[in-house]
Design a protein around this motif. Structure first.
Motif, PDB file in Angstrom:
ATOM      1  N   VAL A 109      56.636  10.495  22.428  1.00 21.12           N
ATOM      2  CA  VAL A 109      58.053   9.553  22.796  1.00 21.12           C
ATOM      3  C   VAL A 109      57.652   9.020  23.981  1.00 21.12           C
ATOM      4  CG1 VAL A 109      60.310   7.874  21.691  1.00 21.12           C
ATOM      5  CG2 VAL A 109      58.381   9.296  20.286  1.00 21.12           C
ATOM      6  N   MET A 110      58.052   8.372  24.279  1.00 17.09           N
ATOM      7  CA  MET A 110      58.041   7.953  25.766  1.00 17.09           C
ATOM      8  C   MET A 110      59.157   7.253  26.550  1.00 17.09           C
ATOM      9  SD  MET A 110      54.253   6.492  27.295  1.00 17.09           S
ATOM     10  CE  MET A 110      54.868   5.960  28.932  1.00 17.09           C
ATOM     11  N   PRO A 111      60.143   6.972  27.314  1.00 19.30           N
ATOM     12  CA  PRO A 111      61.291   6.145  26.802  1.00 19.30           C
ATOM     13  C   PRO A 111      60.656   4.779  27.379  1.00 19.30           C
ATOM     14  CG  PRO A 111      60.961   7.026  29.418  1.00 19.30           C
ATOM     15  CD  PRO A 111      59.839   7.851  28.778  1.00 19.30           C
ATOM     16  N   PRO A 112      62.074   4.020  26.496  1.00 23.24           N
ATOM     17  CA  PRO A 112      62.187   2.584  26.125  1.00 23.24           C
ATOM     18  C   PRO A 112      61.203   1.967  27.524  1.00 23.24           C
ATOM     19  CG  PRO A 112      64.313   3.723  25.081  1.00 23.24           C
ATOM     20  CD  PRO A 112      63.750   4.794  25.913  1.00 23.24           C
ATOM     21  N   TYR A 113      60.813   1.296  27.410  1.00 21.33           N
ATOM     22  CA  TYR A 113      59.985   0.497  28.728  1.00 21.33           C
ATOM     23  C   TYR A 113      59.319  -0.952  28.262  1.00 21.33           C
ATOM     24  CZ  TYR A 113      54.748   1.956  28.121  1.00 21.33           C
ATOM     25  OH  TYR A 113      54.141   2.453  27.729  1.00 21.33           O
ATOM     26  N   HIS A 114      58.944  -1.345  28.703  1.00 25.83           N
ATOM     27  CA  HIS A 114      57.662  -3.258  28.001  1.00 25.83           C
ATOM     28  C   HIS A 114      57.807  -3.394  29.032  1.00 25.83           C
ATOM     29  CE1 HIS A 114      56.021  -6.304  25.704  1.00 25.83           C
ATOM     30  NE2 HIS A 114      56.998  -6.943  26.781  1.00 25.83           N
ATOM     31  N   GLY A 115      56.702  -4.253  29.664  1.00 24.54           N
ATOM     32  CA  GLY A 115      56.116  -4.824  30.580  1.00 24.54           C
ATOM     33  C   GLY A 115      56.358  -4.377  32.030  1.00 24.54           C
ATOM     34  N   ALA A 116      56.390  -5.056  33.447  1.00 20.52           N
ATOM     35  CA  ALA A 116      56.659  -4.176  34.797  1.00 20.52           C
ATOM     36  C   ALA A 116      57.888  -4.089  34.987  1.00 20.52           C
ATOM     37  CB  ALA A 116      55.744  -5.233  35.313  1.00 20.52           C
ATOM     38  N   ILE A 140      60.553  16.543  19.432  1.00 24.86           N
ATOM     39  CA  ILE A 140      60.509  15.946  20.414  1.00 24.86           C
ATOM     40  C   ILE A 140      59.398  15.936  21.399  1.00 24.86           C
ATOM     41  CG2 ILE A 140      61.173  13.510  21.252  1.00 24.86           C
ATOM     42  CD1 ILE A 140      63.406  14.116  18.945  1.00 24.86           C
ATOM     43  N   MET A 141      58.344  15.701  21.796  1.00 25.89           N
ATOM     44  CA  MET A 141      58.255  16.031  22.954  1.00 25.89           C
ATOM     45  C   MET A 141      58.349  14.111  23.681  1.00 25.89           C
ATOM     46  SD  MET A 141      54.656  16.367  24.595  1.00 25.89           S
ATOM     47  CE  MET A 141      54.250  17.733  24.170  1.00 25.89           C
ATOM     48  N   ILE A 142      59.343  14.412  25.300  1.00 23.56           N
ATOM     49  CA  ILE A 142      58.927  13.369  25.608  1.00 23.56           C
ATOM     50  C   ILE A 142      57.791  13.823  26.857  1.00 23.56           C
ATOM     51  CG2 ILE A 142      60.649  12.146  27.949  1.00 23.56           C
ATOM     52  CD1 ILE A 142      62.978  13.834  26.536  1.00 23.56           C
ATOM     53  N   GLN A 143      57.728  12.488  26.552  1.00 21.44           N
ATOM     54  CA  GLN A 143      56.391  11.891  27.442  1.00 21.44           C
ATOM     55  C   GLN A 143      56.932  11.160  29.001  1.00 21.44           C
ATOM     56  OE1 GLN A 143      53.395   9.141  26.081  1.00 21.44           O
ATOM     57  NE2 GLN A 143      51.324   9.641  28.216  1.00 21.44           N
ATOM     58  N   ASP A 144      56.441  12.064  29.860  1.00 19.08           N
ATOM     59  CA  ASP A 144      57.249  11.458  31.593  1.00 19.08           C
ATOM     60  C   ASP A 144      56.123  11.078  32.172  1.00 19.08           C
ATOM     61  OD1 ASP A 144      58.196  11.150  33.112  1.00 19.08           O
ATOM     62  OD2 ASP A 144      58.869  13.054  34.084  1.00 19.08           O
ATOM     63  N   TYR A 169      60.156  19.735  23.676  1.00 18.05           N
ATOM     64  CA  TYR A 169      58.482  19.990  24.721  1.00 18.05           C
ATOM     65  C   TYR A 169      58.637  18.479  25.901  1.00 18.05           C
ATOM     66  CZ  TYR A 169      57.322  23.155  21.385  1.00 18.05           C
ATOM     67  OH  TYR A 169      57.110  24.184  20.805  1.00 18.05           O
ATOM     68  N   PHE A 170      57.964  19.015  26.698  1.00 14.48           N
ATOM     69  CA  PHE A 170      57.656  17.330  27.697  1.00 14.48           C
ATOM     70  C   PHE A 170      56.548  17.605  28.174  1.00 14.48           C
ATOM     71  CE2 PHE A 170      62.326  19.668  27.331  1.00 14.48           C
ATOM     72  CZ  PHE A 170      62.745  18.566  27.792  1.00 14.48           C
ATOM     73  N   LYS A 171      56.153  16.732  28.534  1.00 18.65           N
ATOM     74  CA  LYS A 171      54.627  16.438  28.671  1.00 18.65           C
ATOM     75  C   LYS A 171      55.215  15.370  30.245  1.00 18.65           C
ATOM     76  CE  LYS A 171      50.374  14.013  28.150  1.00 18.65           C
ATOM     77  NZ  LYS A 171      49.352  12.954  27.608  1.00 18.65           N
ATOM     78  N   ILE A 172      55.049  16.933  31.231  1.00 20.43           N
ATOM     79  CA  ILE A 172      55.339  16.125  32.743  1.00 20.43           C
ATOM     80  C   ILE A 172      53.228  15.807  33.071  1.00 20.43           C
ATOM     81  CG2 ILE A 172      56.029  16.584  34.845  1.00 20.43           C
ATOM     82  CD1 ILE A 172      58.042  16.778  32.811  1.00 20.43           C
ATOM     83  N   GLU A 173      53.817  14.238  33.709  1.00 20.40           N
ATOM     84  CA  GLU A 173      52.037  13.507  34.365  1.00 20.40           C
ATOM     85  C   GLU A 173      52.923  12.876  35.800  1.00 20.40           C
ATOM     86  OE1 GLU A 173      49.562  12.132  31.103  1.00 20.40           O
ATOM     87  OE2 GLU A 173      51.389  12.117  30.270  1.00 20.40           O
ATOM     88  N   THR A 174      54.335  12.681  36.062  1.00 19.03           N
ATOM     89  CA  THR A 174      54.102  12.520  36.988  1.00 19.03           C
ATOM     90  C   THR A 174      53.820  12.684  38.343  1.00 19.03           C
ATOM     91  OG1 THR A 174      56.642  13.786  37.424  1.00 19.03           O
ATOM     92  CG2 THR A 174      56.788  11.668  36.178  1.00 19.03           C
ATOM     93  N   PRO A 195      57.108  23.421  27.993  1.00 18.42           N
ATOM     94  CA  PRO A 195      56.590  22.872  29.222  1.00 18.42           C
ATOM     95  C   PRO A 195      55.591  22.563  29.199  1.00 18.42           C
ATOM     96  CG  PRO A 195      57.377  24.852  29.006  1.00 18.42           C
ATOM     97  CD  PRO A 195      56.904  24.699  28.544  1.00 18.42           C
ATOM     98  N   TRP A 196      54.726  21.062  29.321  1.00 13.94           N
ATOM     99  CA  TRP A 196      53.098  20.958  29.285  1.00 13.94           C
ATOM    100  C   TRP A 196      52.941  20.317  30.351  1.00 13.94           C
ATOM    101  CZ3 TRP A 196      51.286  19.932  24.091  1.00 13.94           C
ATOM    102  CH2 TRP A 196      51.145  21.040  22.850  1.00 13.94           C
ATOM    103  N   ASP A 197      51.060  20.328  30.486  1.00 18.11           N
ATOM    104  CA  ASP A 197      50.566  19.522  31.020  1.00 18.11           C
ATOM    105  C   ASP A 197      49.599  19.090  30.251  1.00 18.11           C
ATOM    106  OD1 ASP A 197      48.500  19.481  33.673  1.00 18.11           O
ATOM    107  OD2 ASP A 197      47.581  19.541  31.965  1.00 18.11           O
ATOM    108  N   GLY A 198      49.811  17.334  31.680  1.00 19.33           N
ATOM    109  CA  GLY A 198      49.040  16.502  31.204  1.00 19.33           C
ATOM    110  C   GLY A 198      47.948  15.697  31.789  1.00 19.33           C
ATOM    111  N   GLU A 199      47.892  14.052  31.954  1.00 26.08           N
ATOM    112  CA  GLU A 199      46.839  13.796  33.396  1.00 26.08           C
ATOM    113  C   GLU A 199      45.272  14.384  33.449  1.00 26.08           C
ATOM    114  OE1 GLU A 199      48.445  11.486  36.845  1.00 26.08           O
ATOM    115  OE2 GLU A 199      49.103  13.569  36.793  1.00 26.08           O
TER     116      GLU A 199
END
Length: 308
Positions: A109-116, A140-144, A169-174, A195-199
């Motif tokens: 799950v990503m944090p709440p966001y919508h549009g720009a 729950i994995m937070i998608q960062d 769990y944390f998917k870190i893509e920053t 602690p997970w890798d993405g991108e």
């Protein structure tokens, strides 16, 4: 104290692309073949309905169909992470509970966001994940990820891991993912189960050095990426580095050139799926980019080009 051996899930959990017909309908026979290939290619688990699954082009009914179809077809062969991101706390919790009831092993799950510009602050983000945790009993994995446009500091992520039961769990893509992973592990200790890798694995090697125990990549060549992770885990950094160097041109093609269509192009080229088209209005891959992708892949001979 952080202990990687405590993790329930680790290794490579690539994103399953969503397969469409040329006219834009769901192609469930291709979807099942796609999943079978990804399991045969050595995936430790799968993730569905992520951004690389074109989730933003799916209706709610289609999400339900795909979740049910894929989980039933996987039939417990590997654990499946279901992405349930939504701006609304209640909607996200309902989605997540349904996914859990259908057999999801974890939620992403990503944090709440919508549009720009539509964002909420840390108090609301904390409450969002806390209420989501109350609604389920799986990790729950937070998608960062940059797509959310929401800064999530390592300190804030670690606090949620310590205080919210199922956030683990944390998917870190920053940018600077390796440094953030190190800080997250330092601050969170044993609350950081994964602690997970993405991108698409473009930062995989430094992220593994930083303590990443999992990687969520594209779905086209898990047979190429899994040996990198395994060699690193066994302490053979030279072998891991050599393998990473070998596969990096294809990883780069996915991360910087072909994007979310890369896995489908590889699967269509190899006969795994019938059609690689995205759903409108997402543009198709430029034919020259596709040609370069396939040329690069053929030099590595991944299973995707031979499986069918």
């Amino acid at each position: 104290m952080y202990n990687a051996s405590n993790a329930r899930y680790r290794g490579i959990f690539p994103v399953v692309p969503t397969t469409f017909t040329a006219s834009g309908e769901l192609d469930l026979p291709s979807q099942k073949r796609c999943v079978d290939f990804m399991i045969d290619a050595g995936s430790d688990g799968l993730c569905i309905l992520a951004n690389f699954s074109e989730q933003f082009l799916l209706s709610d009914d289609e999400r339900e169909i795909l979740t049910k179809t894929i989980l039933e077809h996987v039939a417990g062969r590997v654990p499946v992470i279901v992405t349930t991101t939504h701006f609304g706390t209640t909607v996200c919790a309902q989605r997540s509970r349904r996914a859990q009831d259908m057999g999801a092993a974890m939620l992403m799950v990503m944090p709440p966001y919508h549009g720009a510009t539509f964002r909420v602050g840390e108090p609301q983000i904390y409450e969002f994940y806390a209420k989501l945790s109350d609604a389920v009993n799986i990790p729950i994995m937070i998608q960062d990820a940059p797509a959310a446009g929401t800064p999530l500091s390592a300190a804030f992520l670690a606090r949620m891991a310590k205080e919210i039961e199922h956030v683990a769990y944390f998917k870190i893509e920053t940018a600077g993912a390796a440094s953030k992973l190190r800080e997250l592990i330092r601050l969170g200790g044993d609350a950081i189960e994964g602690p997970w890798d993405g991108e698409e694995a473009i930062t995989l090697f430094p992220d593994l050095d930083a303590g990443a125990t999992g990687a969520m990549t594209g779905g086209g060549f898990p047979d190429g990426i899994r040996p990198i992770i395994e060699a690193h885990r066994m302490g053979d950094r030279d072998k891991a580095y050599a393998l990473y160097q070998q596969w990096l041109p294809l990883i780069n093609y996915e991360n910087r050139q072909g994007g979310i269509l890369t896995a489908k192009s590889l699967m269509a080229e190899g006969g795994v799926i019938a059609c690689e088209a995205p759903r409108h209005p997402w543009p198709e891959m430029h034919p020259d980019v596709r040609a370069g992708l396939i040329e690069t892949a053929k030099r590595l001979d991944p299973l995707v080009l031979r499986w069918a």
